[in-house]
Design an enzyme around this catalytic site. Structure first.
Site, PDB file in Angstrom:
ATOM      1  N   LYS A  24       0.835  -1.204   0.000  1.00 37.57           N
ATOM      2  CA  LYS A  24       0.000   0.000   0.000  1.00 37.57           C
ATOM      3  C   LYS A  24       0.869   1.253   0.000  1.00 37.57           C
ATOM      4  CE  LYS A  24      -3.786  -0.617   2.235  1.00 37.57           C
ATOM      5  NZ  LYS A  24      -4.204  -1.135   3.499  1.00 37.57           N
ATOM      6  N   ARG A  94      -3.405   2.958   8.388  1.00 35.16           N
ATOM      7  CA  ARG A  94      -3.675   1.654   7.766  1.00 35.16           C
ATOM      8  C   ARG A  94      -2.434   0.792   7.731  1.00 35.16           C
ATOM      9  NH1 ARG A  94      -7.151   2.574   2.403  1.00 35.16           N
ATOM     10  NH2 ARG A  94      -9.045   3.268   3.389  1.00 35.16           N
ATOM     11  N   GLY A 103      -8.026  -7.546   4.525  1.00 34.78           N
ATOM     12  CA  GLY A 103      -8.861  -7.641   5.718  1.00 34.78           C
ATOM     13  C   GLY A 103      -8.197  -8.302   6.916  1.00 34.78           C
ATOM     14  N   MET A 105      -5.420  -7.250   8.648  1.00 34.15           N
ATOM     15  CA  MET A 105      -4.887  -6.365   9.684  1.00 34.15           C
ATOM     16  C   MET A 105      -5.787  -5.140   9.805  1.00 34.15           C
ATOM     17  SD  MET A 105      -0.852  -6.798   9.124  1.00 34.15           S
ATOM     18  CE  MET A 105      -0.936  -6.468   7.405  1.00 34.15           C
ATOM     19  N   ARG A 340      -3.481  -1.249  -6.134  1.00 32.91           N
ATOM     20  CA  ARG A 340      -2.721  -2.511  -6.075  1.00 32.91           C
ATOM     21  C   ARG A 340      -3.057  -3.316  -7.327  1.00 32.91           C
ATOM     22  NH1 ARG A 340      -6.218  -4.821  -1.062  1.00 32.91           N
ATOM     23  NH2 ARG A 340      -8.196  -4.802  -2.124  1.00 32.91           N
ATOM     24  N   HIS A 456      -5.549 -46.300  -6.785  1.00 25.32           N
ATOM     25  CA  HIS A 456      -5.880 -46.668  -8.167  1.00 25.32           C
ATOM     26  C   HIS A 456      -6.832 -45.654  -8.770  1.00 25.32           C
ATOM     27  CE1 HIS A 456      -8.388 -48.835 -11.136  1.00 25.32           C
ATOM     28  NE2 HIS A 456      -7.210 -49.286 -11.542  1.00 25.32           N
ATOM     29  N   ARG A 562       2.020 -46.564 -20.079  1.00 24.77           N
ATOM     30  CA  ARG A 562       2.059 -47.700 -19.145  1.00 24.77           C
ATOM     31  C   ARG A 562       1.280 -48.850 -19.770  1.00 24.77           C
ATOM     32  NH1 ARG A 562       1.227 -43.174 -15.146  1.00 24.77           N
ATOM     33  NH2 ARG A 562       2.711 -43.437 -13.447  1.00 24.77           N
ATOM     34  N   ARG A 618       6.521 -48.330 -22.052  1.00 18.57           N
ATOM     35  CA  ARG A 618       7.187 -49.004 -20.934  1.00 18.57           C
ATOM     36  C   ARG A 618       6.720 -50.453 -20.854  1.00 18.57           C
ATOM     37  NH1 ARG A 618       6.257 -46.974 -14.893  1.00 18.57           N
ATOM     38  NH2 ARG A 618       4.315 -48.132 -15.113  1.00 18.57           N
ATOM     39  N   GLU A 795      14.274 -45.247 -11.102  1.00 21.06           N
ATOM     40  CA  GLU A 795      13.335 -45.139  -9.985  1.00 21.06           C
ATOM     41  C   GLU A 795      13.786 -45.948  -8.775  1.00 21.06           C
ATOM     42  OE1 GLU A 795       9.516 -46.500 -11.432  1.00 21.06           O
ATOM     43  OE2 GLU A 795      10.436 -48.067 -12.625  1.00 21.06           O
ATOM     44  N   SER A 814      14.610 -42.055 -17.882  1.00 20.87           N
ATOM     45  CA  SER A 814      13.412 -41.315 -17.488  1.00 20.87           C
ATOM     46  C   SER A 814      13.231 -41.488 -15.983  1.00 20.87           C
ATOM     47  CB  SER A 814      12.199 -41.849 -18.251  1.00 20.87           C
ATOM     48  OG  SER A 814      11.063 -41.114 -17.879  1.00 20.87           O
ATOM     49  N   GLY A 816      11.577 -41.905 -12.741  1.00 20.02           N
ATOM     50  CA  GLY A 816      10.260 -42.269 -12.201  1.00 20.02           C
ATOM     51  C   GLY A 816      10.242 -41.785 -10.761  1.00 20.02           C
ATOM     52  N   THR A 817       9.929 -40.516 -10.592  1.00 16.43           N
ATOM     53  CA  THR A 817      10.088 -39.920  -9.258  1.00 16.43           C
ATOM     54  C   THR A 817       9.007 -40.339  -8.271  1.00 16.43           C
ATOM     55  OG1 THR A 817       9.129 -37.971 -10.273  1.00 16.43           O
ATOM     56  CG2 THR A 817      11.502 -37.928  -9.840  1.00 16.43           C
ATOM     57  N   ASN A 818       7.966 -41.020  -8.750  1.00 14.65           N
ATOM     58  CA  ASN A 818       6.999 -41.557  -7.779  1.00 14.65           C
ATOM     59  C   ASN A 818       7.700 -42.620  -6.938  1.00 14.65           C
ATOM     60  OD1 ASN A 818       5.124 -40.037  -9.151  1.00 14.65           O
ATOM     61  ND2 ASN A 818       4.331 -41.747 -10.341  1.00 14.65           N
ATOM     62  N   ASP A 819       8.297 -43.590  -7.639  1.00 13.82           N
ATOM     63  CA  ASP A 819       8.999 -44.652  -6.913  1.00 13.82           C
ATOM     64  C   ASP A 819      10.304 -44.146  -6.318  1.00 13.82           C
ATOM     65  OD1 ASP A 819       7.502 -47.092  -6.904  1.00 13.82           O
ATOM     66  OD2 ASP A 819       7.644 -47.066  -9.078  1.00 13.82           O
ATOM     67  N   CYS A 882       9.112 -38.782 -15.690  1.00 15.50           N
ATOM     68  CA  CYS A 882       7.725 -39.163 -15.981  1.00 15.50           C
ATOM     69  C   CYS A 882       6.926 -39.443 -14.714  1.00 15.50           C
ATOM     70  CB  CYS A 882       7.674 -40.358 -16.935  1.00 15.50           C
ATOM     71  SG  CYS A 882       8.402 -41.830 -16.242  1.00 15.50           S
ATOM     72  N   TYR A 902      13.191 -33.201 -21.074  1.00 20.78           N
ATOM     73  CA  TYR A 902      11.735 -33.036 -21.087  1.00 20.78           C
ATOM     74  C   TYR A 902      11.108 -33.444 -19.761  1.00 20.78           C
ATOM     75  CZ  TYR A 902      11.628 -38.104 -21.788  1.00 20.78           C
ATOM     76  OH  TYR A 902      11.789 -39.449 -21.621  1.00 20.78           O
TER      77      TYR A 902
HETATM   78  C1  PEP Z   1       7.258 -43.534 -11.216  1.00 26.59           C
HETATM   79  O1  PEP Z   1       7.595 -44.379 -10.385  1.00 26.59           O
HETATM   80  O2  PEP Z   1       7.503 -42.322 -11.090  1.00 26.59           O
HETATM   81  C2  PEP Z   1       6.505 -43.944 -12.410  1.00 26.59           C
HETATM   82  C3  PEP Z   1       6.222 -43.082 -13.351  1.00 26.59           C
HETATM   83  O3  PEP Z   1       6.074 -45.219 -12.431  1.00 26.59           O
HETATM   84  P1  PEP Z   1       4.701 -45.706 -11.762  1.00 26.59           P
HETATM   85  O4  PEP Z   1       4.040 -44.506 -11.185  1.00 26.59           O
HETATM   86  O5  PEP Z   1       3.926 -46.332 -12.846  1.00 26.59           O
HETATM   87  O6  PEP Z   1       5.206 -46.662 -10.755  1.00 26.59           O
HETATM   88 MG    MG Z   2       7.417 -46.446 -10.966  1.00 23.61          MG
END
Ligand code: PEP
Ligand code: MG
Length: 943
Positions: A24, A94, A103, A105, A340, A456, A562, A618, A795, A814, A816-819, A882, A902
């Site tokens: 402000k 103010r 709102g 403060m 603002r 799932h 997949r 895959r 992964e 690639s 697989g950052t989930n695992d 991925c 990518y």
């Molecule tokens: C992962 O592990 O990041 C991955 C893409 O494989 P999934 O999720 O199918 O295990």
């Molecule tokens: Mg995986």
């Protein structure tokens, strides 16, 4: 030592320094500098606020001396004086921090009024009503905000006074009544606090400044910062803005209002806002009187309207952004009290971006940086109409955005049947399994009472872009009896509900929704993003329909297909089960031979849809038991079958029993029972029950055999491929034959085969050997050469450590950052999210959920090392991601800084990834080189 300067006039303050002067204060300073009509005033810096807390909630030494100095300057400038009844000076006080916290403060208006001044004001304006109304507002606000009193006593006094004098509105109160109200208000303060309402304006100001500083740590403000993750480096303390009061309530030539330089709902380039004649700002906010659209000022106050139009252009030209500003007209003169950046909805933000580039108010780069990923997301999914005033029935975990209504169905078969008949259905289950997939295809949304964001239901719905709410524990589902109860409310099949996958809310009945808006403005903006970004964006797509959608949304290839999702289709699952349950290699091969043409046709469709773009296929990943029914359901079915068999045997004895009971009335039932028994004897003859029981028992035995203690770390991925080579060989053959046939048809394809769960180069070498063999056979069969890339998922932590070796035998990695996240933390996602992650986040042991936002310091560091080692042994190695993080904006930015080729994410997140990849590139270009060595640089993996 020179004393710290805490107070700056609007002319002195640096309008670009929001950290120091708050949003402000900076806005007021800028507007003053460019000659807009801002009432004179000054800002007390956020440093003074920090000092206030450092001193144990005491104003910094010398601050009030500086404040007095500045008040004197204001007096000189305005010719009005603090506490002087004939020509009094009033100020507003103010808060304002670097990040706007609407709102949260406190604000105090009309400061400077006291018992003497109010009389002078009444005389000077010849308007006692105005003077005493201003005074009662000050006492009330001051009492509440600065002295900490509860409002209720004031409200009661006002309400009673209105009742006594027969006034409906505050504005109908006469000055005499208002004088009485002021006295009563002051009495309340004395009674409650044992102190008088302060009469010295400078004392009032001191208390007010302390109150504003105090409100920074008030519960409201602290909660707000927590909710919106506003950290001290974003906003540290509040500034205090002290501004000469101007009055919009001085008669019919006065007004007050709020305006936007463009319509914040549509983005249209028109002045937009509301105003009230003869009113003070808080009347507009409080909603006591209904304000009029600002366009009406054209007729009512044409001069001032023209001025407002001018102001709107000046503001946009200066700030290069849509502005949301407050104005007051005091006896015909316009003042601007605040400006603002305007908060707009997503459609307006995108439209104004495109328009303002055309109007040369913004560069394309600036336009890209002002759109947030959240805004973009809003445009890509159907959402609940904000105008709908509805209360949710229950709330679960938002797992896949979008809103949809439909009739409740409790099993996938019903979803399919009713969906095919054209009904809108919502599949509601405790949790879903791969065999429910046909129901997903026909349902408009999925709702489960169990499971988290990687259940799932969540993963499949996200992949399909369908709204999904999971873990909605308030709903108790009785699947067998096709009903559910939620907070005492009963839902039966066919009842209509609405599911909002963006918030996790579930509503009764049909709630109005609005269409996603993938219009020309958004398309243009994303085209600009593509011109800027260097990071590729692919999609995770398992079917040709997903592939088509991915392409439409701008994906430059498929980063993860997949193949297990293809195995789940209703026509495949029985064959897949045959393959798993086969006792001999021959039996298994027979099932696999049936699957081959199906997989081949799937791959052909996907590859040709993505013509000219790479498609990473895959090989099978999940443990086989995921394709089998659960032990519990099998045991239940077997028990039921046994019961029915027993009941049938018992029915057979009825005619004989009737005969021995000498009761003629029963005899007439013997023939029909015998008739039924005759019909049932067919079942017995065919040994239907025995066969069925045998089959189910066999399946149960196999299911038990294949079950694992920890399936996610068990027999899955490449380990499965090595144990049952027929499966991987069939999949490789299907990819290569599909490719060969498409090449023959003249279609330009770029297949890539990827191996999951790899931990050693030996596994890859084994799969590569099969691939070479099959390639030889396929090339011979079709008489052509089939080119493709071979790569691995990264992964498993060991794969990172052996990156150099893996890169020697692959073309791409690639992540697989989930695992990989589960493996790095040794957390199982479902358990972590349910049991302790929320607590870890709350206690700030972990700042984010690492399954949503990539953990840069741990997983990110592993990725960096892996890339370096991989590229060292194979400089041509391509590297992508991925895992789900590939669609998360912060993680995408990290992937850009890491230098990945990518990211790959669900098709519906592709536009978000395109935008954030461009933003990452732009921010990188603007980033100071020294920042990269800074331990606090957020993408620095080594600190
Ligand atoms: C992962 O592990 O990041 C991955 C893409 O494989 P999934 O999720 O199918 O295990
Ligand atoms: Mg995986």
């Amino acid at each position: 030592m020179k004393a710290t300067k805490y107070v700056y006039s609007f002319e002195e303050a640096d309008g670009r320094n929001k950290q120091r002067f708050g949003g402000k204060g900076a806005g007021l300073a800028e507007m003053t500098r460019i000659g807009l009509p801002v009432p004179p005033g000054f800002v007390i810096t956020t440093e003074a606020c920090q000092e206030y807390y450092a001193n144990g909630r005491k104003l910094p030494k010398g601050l009030m001396r500086e404040v007095e100095e500045h008040i004197k300057r204001l007096e000189k400038k305005t010719g009005k004086f603090f506490g002087k009844p004939e020509s009094p000076l009033f100020v507003s006080v103010r808060s304002g921090s670097a990040i706007s916290m609407p709102g949260m403060m406190d604000t105090i208006l009309n400061l400077g009024l006291n018992d003497g001044v109010v009389q002078g004001l009444a005389k000077a304006t010849q308007n006692g009503r105005f003077a005493y109304d201003a005074y009662r507002r000050l006492i009330q606000l001051f009492g509440k905000v600065a002295m900490g009193l509860d409002d209720t006593d004031f409200d009661v006094i006002l309400r009673e006074a209105k009742k006594r004098s027969g006034a409906k509105l505050d504005t109908e109160l006469q000055s005499k009544t208002l004088v009485g109200i002021c006295q009563d208000y002051k009495r309340v303060i004395k009674k409650e606090l044992g102190r008088e309402f302060p009469q010295n304006p400078l004392k009032q100001l001191e208390i007010a400044i302390e109150a504003v500083f105090g409100s920074w740590m008030g519960k409201r403000a602290v909660d707000y910062r927590k909710e919106f993750k506003i950290t001290p480096d974003m906003a540290n303390g509040t500034a205090v803005n002290v501004c000469t009061m101007v009055f919009g309530n001085m008669g019919s030539d006065s007004a007050t209002g709020v305006a936007f330089t463009r319509d914040p709902g549509t983005g249209e380039n028109v002045l937009f806002g509301e105003y009230l004649v003869n009113a003070q700002g808080e009347d507009v906010v409080a909603g006591i009187r209904t304000p009029k659209p600002v366009l009406q000022m054209k007729d009512e106050m044409p001069e001032q309207y023209k001025e407002l139009e001018k102001v709107r252009h000046i503001l946009e030209k200066h700030f290069h952004e849509v502005q949301d500003f407050e104005f007051t007209i005091e006896r015909g003169k316009l003042y601007i009290l605040q400006t603002r950046n305007g908060k707009m909805n997503a459609a307006a933000l995108v439209k104004t971006s495109r328009d303002m580039v055309k109007e040369k108010l913004l560069t394309k780069e600036e336009a890209l940086l002002r759109i947030t990923p959240d805004h973009l997301e809003q445009l890509l999914h159907r959402r609940i109409d904000q105008k709908a005033e509805v209360k949710p029935l229950a709330q679960g975990i938002p797992a896949s955005p979008g809103a949809a209504h439909g009739k409740v169905v409790f099993d996938a078969d019903q979803a399919e049947r009713r969906g095919m008949l054209g009904e809108n259905v919502i599949l509601v289950r405790e949790e879903t399994k791969p065999e429910d997939i046909h129901g997903f295809f026909r349902a408009r949304a999925i709702l489960t009472s169990r499971g988290g964001k990687t259940s799932h239901a969540a993963v499949v719905a996200r992949g399909m872009g369908k709204p999904c709410v999971v873990g909605c524990e308030e709903i108790a589902i009785d699947e067998r009896n096709k009903m559910a109860t939620v907070n005492g409310h009963r839902l039966v099949e066919g009842d209509v509900i609405t599911v909002d996958g963006a918030t996790g809310c579930v509503y009764e009945g049909e709630v109005p929704t609005v269409e996603p808006e993938f219009g020309p403005d958004l398309k243009t903006t994303l085209k600009w993003a593509d011109e800027v970004r260097t990071l590729g964006v692919r999609a995770n797509a398992d079917t040709h329909k997903d592939a088509a959608m991915a392409r439409k949304l701008g994906a430059e290839g498929i980063g993860l297909c997949r193949t297990e999702r293809m195995f789940n289709a209703a026509d495949r699952l029985p064959i897949v089960r045959e393959m798993i349950l086969a006792d001999t290699a021959k039996e298994r091969q027979e099932a696999i031979d049936k699957l081959l043409p199906m997989q081949k046709s799937d791959f052909k469709k996907i590859l040709s849809r993505m013509q000219g773009l790479p498609v990473t296929i895959r090989l099978l990943d999940p443990p086989l038991h995921e394709f089998l029914p659960s032990v519990e359901s099998l045991v239940w079915e077997i028990e039921r079958l046994r019961e029915v068999k027993k009941s049938l045997q018992q029915i057979e004895t009825i005619p004989d029993s009737f005969k021995v009971i000498i009761e003629p009335t029963l005899q007439k039932y013997v023939p029909p029972i015998k008739h039924v028994l005759g019909e049932l004897s067919q079942i017995k003859e065919k040994e239907l029950f025995d066969e069925l029981l045998q089959k189910k028992e066999d399946i149960l035995r196999k299911v038990r055999e294949t079950s694992e203690v920890n399936p996610m770390l068990g027999h899955r991925g490449v380990r499965l491929g090595i144990k049952y080579p027929e499966i991987y060989k069939m999949q490789i053959q299907a990819v290569l034959e599909a490719s060969a046939e498409l090449i023959k048809e003249g279609i330009d394809i770029l297949p890539e085969i990827m191996v999951p769960q790899v931990c050693t180069a030996q596994e890859l070498k084994q799969v590569h050997k099969w691939m070479d063999e099959i390639r030889g056979i396929v090339e011979k069969k079709y008489g052509i050469c089939v080119l493709f890339q071979f790569g691995t998922m990264i992964e498993v932590v060991r794969a990172c450590m052996r990156a150099g070796k893996l890169a020697e035998v692959t073309n791409f990695f690639s992540f697989g950052t989930n695992d990989l996240t589960q493996a790095t933390f040794s957390f199982s996602r479902e358990d972590a999210e349910k049991k302790f992650l929320p607590l870890y986040n709350e206690m700030q042991i972990l700042m984010d959920n690492p399954f949503e936002i990539l953990d840069i310091k741990g997983v990110g560091r592993l990725m960096k090392i892996t890339m370096e080692w991989g590229k060292r042994s194979n400089p041509k190695l391509k590297v992508g991601i991925c895992g789900e993080h590939g669609g998360n904006p912060r993680s995408v930015e990290f992937c850009h800084t890491l230098g990945l080729d990518y990211v790959s994410c669900s098709p519906y997140r592709v536009p978000v990834a395109r935008l954030t990849a461009a933003q990452a590139k732009l921010r990188e270009t603007r980033r100071d080189k020294t920042e990269l060595e800074d331990p606090d640089y957020p993408f620095n993996v080594f600190f």
